[in-house]
Design a protein around this motif. Structure first.
Motif, mmCIF file in Angstrom:
data_model
loop_
_atom_site.group_PDB
_atom_site.id
_atom_site.type_symbol
_atom_site.label_atom_id
_atom_site.label_comp_id
_atom_site.label_asym_id
_atom_site.label_seq_id
_atom_site.Cartn_x
_atom_site.Cartn_y
_atom_site.Cartn_z
ATOM 1 N N ALA A 248 -6.247 -0.789 36.164
ATOM 2 C CA ALA A 248 -7.663 -1.155 36.062
ATOM 3 C C ALA A 248 -8.537 0.100 36.086
ATOM 4 C CB ALA A 248 -8.046 -2.094 37.198
ATOM 5 N N ALA A 249 -8.227 1.028 36.996
ATOM 6 C CA ALA A 249 -8.982 2.281 37.081
ATOM 7 C C ALA A 249 -8.726 3.161 35.866
ATOM 8 C CB ALA A 249 -8.607 3.025 38.366
ATOM 9 N N ALA A 250 -7.457 3.280 35.482
ATOM 10 C CA ALA A 250 -7.093 4.139 34.353
ATOM 11 C C ALA A 250 -7.711 3.635 33.050
ATOM 12 C CB ALA A 250 -5.575 4.214 34.219
ATOM 13 N N LYS A 251 -7.831 2.322 32.920
ATOM 14 C CA LYS A 251 -8.431 1.752 31.708
ATOM 15 C C LYS A 251 -9.872 2.216 31.557
ATOM 16 C CE LYS A 251 -8.063 -1.123 28.185
ATOM 17 N NZ LYS A 251 -7.054 -0.943 27.119
ATOM 18 N N LEU A 252 -10.596 2.248 32.659
ATOM 19 C CA LEU A 252 -11.983 2.708 32.621
ATOM 20 C C LEU A 252 -12.057 4.203 32.308
ATOM 21 C CD1 LEU A 252 -13.512 0.835 35.687
ATOM 22 C CD2 LEU A 252 -14.309 0.662 33.338
#
Length: 435
Positions: A248-252
């Motif tokens: 989720a963080a890496a996607k952003l």
């Protein structure tokens, strides 16, 4: 310059739309399916992604270079590249199946990975995009590609809202490669570009081209490993839920990575021309691009650091709140990723292919070692720190190992120290050109 800027804007406009749709789908999948399924989906996509360079074979930028230098023989190089990339894509499927079914205990997961590797093999036809980029005909493929991706992303959205199975979601993800690759091939064919051939590729020339791409192939594999290995190692060392929080963080954070690559791709032809005709313009353009990339990345990183927590809550919900701390760290990798887009072009133009491999190997090795140390104790945050440090090693640290790469380090330092002056002069130059 104006043609390059126009092409950059067109590509960025397209990517904004498509990344927006993709991002919405990712957020909805995370929220509706929950951390466990989102983690499994991210793991499969990351695992399959490791094999993606085998369908490219390190030939993208090499083909652009040869099309620019030898436009009358464009089809000769395109055909040779397609044959090499087909062999690489076939090998990727066999290798994924061998590794998956030998070492994995989850047969269903392995089957989905192999299926996705086979579908992403259609990216072998993406080399045709580099032909049109070299010809400065970017808009020719834009409408077709945009239409197809709008269709596939809409199908994904419908599937997510209707609680589709993991198998269907992976299938729809892979269809993007199939549709785009096929459309590139048929566009090139029906425009009769293949008729503009002056000589037929031979076994000798195909082997020679493969040899030129081998360093970039190995570099691509190493780079993909340190881009994708985090989520794979988190799944192995912790669990799928932790993969979801990290993903989720890496996607952003990784949402932004495509933009410097797009800009660098558009300027590749011009950099190649300046390299052979005017070294002063060549160095000036490099400094301008580096300044733009680094300043943009620093601004992005600081802004994201301040709003990470409310942003995660808004997009993913309370169940993903621990992703905020991961994002606050992971976003600073963009500083090294953004300027790496220009560095990669410089290494190719200067024929320093071995150093591209060296940098990627150092990045992959440092990432794997740091992940083994940090993930068991710190989970996703540890993986984020490993990512930032490994990107710094691969995009900056290795430059000081050799006198040739120190030349780029010098340009990089000049660009950073003089960024305000360089950017101001670039804006003034653009205004004068338009007036």
């Amino acid at each position: 310059m104006t043609t390059n800027i126009k092409n950059s804007l067109l590509l960025i406009f397209e990517k904004v739309i498509l990344l927006g749709l993709s991002f919405i789908n990712s957020v909805l999948l995370a929220r509706l399916a929950g951390p466990t399924m989102f983690g499994e989906f991210s793991y499969i996509v990351s695992f399959a992604g490791i094999f993606a360079p085998l369908a490219i074979m390190g030939l993208n930028n090499i083909i652009t270079k040869y099309v620019v230098k030898h436009p009358k023989n464009s089809h000769y190089y395109i055909t040779s590249a397609l044959k090499i990339r087909f062999a690489g894509a076939a090998f990727a499927i066999l290798l994924a199946a061998l590794i998956g079914f030998t070492f994995s205990e989850h047969t269903k997961t392995t089957e989905l990975i192999v299926m996705l590797v086979a579908m992403q093999g259609f990216s072998l036809f993406y080399v045709i995009e580099y032909y049109y980029l070299a010809k400065k005909q970017v808009s020719l493929l834009l409408s077709l590609r945009l239409s197809l991706l709008l269709i596939t992303n809409t199908l994904k959205l419908i599937a997510i809202l209707n609680s589709a199975s993991l198998t269907l979601l992976i299938l729809l993800y892979g269809l993007e490669y199939v549709f785009i690759g096929s459309s590139y091939f048929f566009t090139y064919w029906f425009q009769r570009q293949h008729k503009n051939i002056k000589k037929q590729p031979t076994k000798h020339t195909i082997l020679a081209l493969s040899k030129k791409g081998k360093w970039l192939l190995m570099s691509g594999i190493a780079a993909t490993i340190y881009l994708k290995i985090d989520q794979i190692m988190i799944a192995q060392l912790v669990n799928s839920k932790e993969v979801a929080y990290y993903a989720a963080a890496a996607k952003l954070s990784e949402f932004w990575y495509v933009f410097p690559i797009l800009i660098a791709n558009v300027f590749t032809a011009q950099l190649s021309q300046y390299r052979f005709k005017n070294n002063n313009q060549y160095d000036q353009l490099l400094r301008q691009l580096i300044s733009l990339m680094i300043c943009a990345a620093i601004a992005l990183s600081i802004a994201t650091w301040f709003i990470a927590s409310p942003l995660i809550s808004l997009l993913y919900g309370a169940q993903y709140q621990q992703s905020a701390a991961i994002l606050s760290v992971h976003i600073f990798a963009s500083i090294f990723i953004f300027q790496r887009a220009i560095l990669s072009k410089w290494l190719i133009i200067e024929k320093l292919y071995k150093f591209s491999l060296l940098s990627s190997l150092l990045g992959a090795l440092s990432n794997i070692i740091l992940n083994f140390i940090l993930i068991p104790q710190y989970g996703g945050i540890g993986a984020a720190w490993a990512t930032v440090i490994s990107y710094m090693v691969a995009s900056y640290g290795f430059l000081f190992f050799n006198s040739k790469t120190k030349q780029y380090a010098k340009l990089l330092h000049q660009a950073v120290l003089n960024s305000p002056t360089i950017l101001k002069a670039s804006v003034k130059q653009l205004i004068l050109r338009r007036s």
